[in-house]
Design an enzyme around this catalytic site. Structure first.
Site, PDB file in Angstrom:
ATOM      1  CB  CYS A  97      -0.979  -0.040   1.174  1.00 41.64           C
ATOM      2  SG  CYS A  97      -2.457   0.939   0.855  1.00 41.64           S
ATOM      3  CG  HIS A 194      -3.410  -3.409   4.110  1.00 40.03           C
ATOM      4  ND1 HIS A 194      -2.291  -2.806   4.606  1.00 40.03           N
ATOM      5  CD2 HIS A 194      -3.956  -2.509   3.250  1.00 40.03           C
ATOM      6  CE1 HIS A 194      -2.169  -1.590   4.080  1.00 40.03           C
ATOM      7  NE2 HIS A 194      -3.160  -1.388   3.252  1.00 40.03           N
TER       8      HIS A 194
HETATM    9  N1  GLN Z   1      -2.741   6.896   1.512  1.00 34.64           N
HETATM   10  C1  GLN Z   1      -2.712   5.869   0.571  1.00 34.64           C
HETATM   11  C2  GLN Z   1      -4.057   5.582  -0.115  1.00 34.64           C
HETATM   12  O1  GLN Z   1      -5.114   5.689   0.486  1.00 34.64           O
HETATM   13  C3  GLN Z   1      -2.172   4.603   1.227  1.00 34.64           C
HETATM   14  C4  GLN Z   1      -3.144   3.946   2.127  1.00 34.64           C
HETATM   15  C5  GLN Z   1      -2.583   2.765   2.834  1.00 34.64           C
HETATM   16  O2  GLN Z   1      -1.373   2.595   2.944  1.00 34.64           O
HETATM   17  N2  GLN Z   1      -3.471   1.979   3.359  1.00 34.64           N
HETATM   18  O3  GLN Z   1      -4.048   5.304  -1.282  1.00 34.64           O
END
Ligand code: GLN
Length: 242
Positions: A97, A194
């Site tokens: 992510c 995740h």
């Molecule tokens: N801020 C980024 C997004 O929403 C990463 C989010 C995350 O790492 N869960 O795309």
């Protein structure tokens, strides 16, 4: 030297800022799986400013808020040449992510701020208004079925230097209706999954461990079976609605 003495150094990138939705579980799962495969894992946590260890076998990193990404982007820029060198040398890496986005060329947030990435993956990401949230299932040639959980608003687009990690069977993936999820260049994998990813997908842990072991010790033979708890966790996550 017996197998059990074989050390594998796992660098956990930015666990203070980039650790949401259970990403730390990936480090624990990888470490346990390395033990089950007959290695002695050593986890080295690297936060902004910390020196990297001399030996690095695997690099793993997670996700975070846009604010945390800003902090780590600055630190990551100072290490760009080193990390690119390790990637070119075949060191296996898994970036989830927020760090998936920063391992690409750039992430432009929904607010219009541009965070420069290190370009290890040939991807770029645009922040959007639509959040892509929920259980996700991928089909892959190398790892079979991958099961995870996504939560991001960034939409990621791949250039010719990266191939997707998998085809989306259920969920969004790199962007709404992208049909593909994640990116891979050499032994570096980026993904929005995740959940955590590795406890439910030991095939990916084995890829990271196998590539690391081949680089450092010349060979790898998997000796660890996939246990029943993992099989049940995969089935249960797959049945959950998005
Ligand atoms: N801020 C980024 C997004 O929403 C990463 C989010 C995350 O790492 N869960 O795309």
């Amino acid at each position: 030297m017996t197998d059990i003495e074989r050390e594998l150094v796992i660098v956990s990138l930015y666990p203070r800022d980039m650790n949401i939705y259970g990403d730390r579980g990936n480090v624990l799962a990888l470490s346990r799986r390395a033990e089950a495969q007959g290695f002695t894992p050593r986890i080295v946590e690297i936060n902004p400013g910390d020196p990297l260890p001399d030996t690095i076998d695997i690099v793993i990193g997670g996700g975070g808020q846009d604010s945390g990404q800003g902090r780590v982007a600055l630190d990551l820029a100072t290490r760009a040449d080193t990390v690119r060198g390790l990637a070119d040398d075949g060191v296996p890496m898994l970036m989830i992510c927020g760090l998936y986005q920063l391992f690409g060329h750039r992430f432009v947030t929904h607010a219009g701020d541009e965070l420069t990435g290190i370009g290890v993956l040939d991807v770029e990401t645009l922040g959007g208004t639509e959040r892509m949230i929920g259980n996700i299932v991928l089909d892959t040639d190398e790892f079979g079925e991958i099961i995870g959980y996504e939560n991001h608003s960034g939409s990621t687009h791949l250039g010719p230097g990266s191939v997707p990690l998998g085809r989306v069977v259920q969920g969004a993936g790199n962007a709404p209706d992208a049909g593909a999820e994640g990116a891979r260049t050499g032994n570096v994998i980026g993904s929005y999954l995740h959940g955590s990813l590795l406890p439910k997908n030991p095939a990916i842990s084995d890829f990271l461990i196998g590539e690391a072991a081949r680089r450092r010790y010349g060979s790898f033979t998997s000796v660890a079976p996939v246990n029943e708890t993992v099989v049940r966790a995969r089935e249960s996550a797959k049945r959950r609605p998005r």
